[in-house]
Design an enzyme around this catalytic site. Structure first.
Site, mmCIF file in Angstrom:
data_model
loop_
_atom_site.group_PDB
_atom_site.id
_atom_site.type_symbol
_atom_site.label_atom_id
_atom_site.label_comp_id
_atom_site.label_asym_id
_atom_site.label_seq_id
_atom_site.Cartn_x
_atom_site.Cartn_y
_atom_site.Cartn_z
ATOM 1 N N HIS A 18 52.370 24.413 19.747
ATOM 2 C CA HIS A 18 52.107 25.567 20.611
ATOM 3 C C HIS A 18 51.094 26.488 19.936
ATOM 4 O O HIS A 18 50.866 26.411 18.728
ATOM 5 C CB HIS A 18 53.393 26.324 20.962
ATOM 6 C CG HIS A 18 54.035 27.062 19.823
ATOM 7 N ND1 HIS A 18 53.664 28.334 19.451
ATOM 8 C CD2 HIS A 18 55.045 26.701 18.997
ATOM 9 C CE1 HIS A 18 54.415 28.733 18.439
ATOM 10 N NE2 HIS A 18 55.260 27.761 18.140
ATOM 11 N N CYS A 32 57.763 24.585 14.036
ATOM 12 C CA CYS A 32 56.783 24.159 15.032
ATOM 13 C C CYS A 32 55.423 23.900 14.390
ATOM 14 O O CYS A 32 55.154 24.320 13.259
ATOM 15 C CB CYS A 32 56.641 25.216 16.126
ATOM 16 S SG CYS A 32 58.039 25.272 17.268
#
Length: 237
Positions: free
Chosen positions: A192, A207
């Site tokens: 992301h 992430c």
């Protein structure tokens, strides 16, 4: 924040396009060896002075000047290295070394054949160099691009995975922060975009953080079910 993103994008282009760049005293020293982020830019000569001068295109003499201090501090501020006092300490050197390794990847990030070439389209994540790219067989489709993966204690998990679900406007339920262009491939771990420098230490909560343009490109290129391969070890974890 817009200025940070623009400066970060300009620095990335300079680094990856070829081919694909206070006086320390009574106050207590902080993580990068300087005394205070709020101090005037008069930091003394750091242990990695020459490396910083060379990286930033300054005269390489190993002696701190006011111009050196200001250039080092600007680099630290851009990449959220704290304290941002212009002292060439180990954290600053680590970020510069990482950028140099990323630049060296050029247009052949998988020349060692670490990412599977028999899987069709696959997103590759090299934790050691903090790089990611998309390939189809041995053909490079996009990248390599710099990424920011999990910090110590929140490591991005290695192995072969698949994109399981996607949400272009996702907001983290754990940290209440936006995660645009989220593509989840291992539980709560996802590609992301972020609005800070992808070189800012210490890293994410697992992430694979990307610059907005790169995250959008990954969104357009990948689909649910596409494979993701993660290997290596992030420096400092």
């Amino acid at each position: 924040m817009g200025d940070i993103r623009r400066r970060g994008a300009a620095l990335l282009a300079a680094l990856l396009a070829a081919p694909l760049a206070l006086t320390v005293g009574a106050a207590p020293a902080a993580a990068d060896g300087s005394a205070s982020a709020a101090a005037a830019c008069t930091a003394g000569t750091g242990p990695h002075q020459k490396e910083a001068e060379r990286f930033l295109g300054l005269p390489v003499d190993g002696r701190q000047s006011r111009a050196d201090c200001e250039a080092i501090r600007a680099f630290q501020e851009e990449h959220l290295i704290t304290p941002s006092a212009g002292f060439a300490g180990p954290v600053t050197r680590g970020v510069m070394d990482l950028m140099n390794r990323q630049r060296a990847a050029g247009a052949t990030p998988d020349k060692d054949g670490r990412c599977p070439a028999d899987k069709g389209r696959i997103a590759c994540v090299d934790l050691t160099r903090q790089l990611s790219w998309i390939q189809d067989g041995r053909k490079l489709v996009y990248g390599p691009v710099p990424v920011r993966t999990g910090s110590d204690g929140y490591e991005t998990r290695t192995g072969l995975k698949r994109v399981s679900w996607r949400n272009i406007d996702h907001v983290s339920t754990l940290y209440d922060v936006p995660m645009p262009y989220s593509q989840f491939f291992d539980g709560g771990q996802a590609f992301h975009s972020v609005r800070v420098s992808v070189w800012s230490p210490p890293g994410s909560h697992g992430c694979v953080n990307m610059m907005p343009g790169d995250a959008e490109k990954y969104w357009n290129l990948l689909r649910t079910g596409d494979e993701v391969y993660v290997w290596g070890r992030k420096p400092g974890t």
